[in-house]
Scaffold this motif. Structure first.
Motif, PDB file in Angstrom:
ATOM      1  N   TRP A  24     -15.729 -14.526 -23.953  1.00  0.00           N
ATOM      2  CA  TRP A  24     -14.403 -14.986 -24.625  1.00  0.00           C
ATOM      3  C   TRP A  24     -14.292 -14.618 -25.976  1.00  0.00           C
ATOM      4  O   TRP A  24     -15.214 -14.744 -26.789  1.00  0.00           O
ATOM      5  N   ILE A  65     -19.295 -16.610 -26.628  1.00  0.00           N
ATOM      6  CA  ILE A  65     -18.255 -16.325 -27.468  1.00  0.00           C
ATOM      7  C   ILE A  65     -18.491 -15.151 -28.494  1.00  0.00           C
ATOM      8  O   ILE A  65     -19.378 -14.948 -28.906  1.00  0.00           O
ATOM      9  N   HIS A 128      -8.918 -13.186 -26.327  1.00  0.00           N
ATOM     10  CA  HIS A 128      -8.344 -14.042 -25.707  1.00  0.00           C
ATOM     11  C   HIS A 128      -7.420 -15.087 -26.392  1.00  0.00           C
ATOM     12  O   HIS A 128      -6.557 -15.833 -25.817  1.00  0.00           O
ATOM     13  N   HIS A 156      -6.182 -19.185 -20.331  1.00  0.00           N
ATOM     14  CA  HIS A 156      -7.455 -19.231 -19.550  1.00  0.00           C
ATOM     15  C   HIS A 156      -7.732 -17.792 -18.699  1.00  0.00           C
ATOM     16  O   HIS A 156      -6.761 -17.204 -18.667  1.00  0.00           O
ATOM     17  N   HIS A 158      -9.661 -13.977 -18.295  1.00  0.00           N
ATOM     18  CA  HIS A 158      -9.922 -12.931 -18.656  1.00  0.00           C
ATOM     19  C   HIS A 158      -8.718 -12.069 -19.047  1.00  0.00           C
ATOM     20  O   HIS A 158      -7.924 -11.763 -18.253  1.00  0.00           O
TER      21      HIS A 158
END
Length: 180
Positions: A24, A65, A128, A156, A158
């Motif tokens: 993310w 992350i 994102h 939310h 990808h």
């Protein structure tokens, strides 16, 4: 005001936990920082990452992350503070940050969302979430640390590096932050 009032300098990976395809990805973007003030933005970005990693739920799964920093130099510091609810001051900034966006409440701070999305995705297409950090002393005088505005629903999933910015309108978010 807008894209003619600054320049994209470059980006840097601040928190690296692997390929952006598998993580993310959060991108921190400068607004209202002149080129001479970008070292302050770099410091503010590192402070943000430190606080993020100390805050649940990010304190636990931080290995999932990546955090990037996008340096954008504006022609002038700050953000517009239009009358009647502000001082009437203007600043030539890349993303045209402005307080009092609804004409009633000075605390409503916004940027040109389309320009921010297009700028970030041109440099870091795997982002994102985007957090625009606005350099302005306006709220500091009133003792407020942070204001933000979320113009779209929480995203939310990808994002493919080949995806176009138009696809993110229903799922990505931009947040504005007033930094001390």
């Amino acid at each position: 005001m807008g894209v003619n009032d600054g320049t994209v300098i470059g980006s840097e990976l601040l928190l690296d936990h692997g390929s952006p395809i598998d993580r993310w990805n959060l991108t921190l973007v400068s607004e209202g920082y002149t080129e001479q003030e970008l070292p302050n933005f770099r410091l503010h970005s590192l402070e943000f990452v430190t606080l993020l990693l100390a805050t649940p739920p990010f304190a636990g799964p931080s290995a999932a992350i990546n955090v990037y920093r996008l340096d954008v130099a504006s022609s002038q510091s700050g953000a517009d503070d239009p009358a009647p609810c502000g001082t009437g001051a203007t600043a030539d900034t890349f993303f045209d940050a402005r307080f009092c966006a609804n004409g009633l409440d000075r605390r409503v701070l916004v940027v040109d969302t389309t320009l921010a999305l297009n700028t970030v995705y041109a440099e870091l297409p795997w982002s994102h979430a985007i957090l625009v950090i606005v350099n302005s002393p306006s709220l500091r005088r009133h003792g407020r640390r942070c204001r933000h505005h979320d113009p779209s629903p929480q995203g939310h999933g990808h994002r493919s590096p080949r995806a176009r910015p138009q696809r993110v309108r229903s799922g990505r978010r931009i947040r504005l932050r007033q930094h001390l």
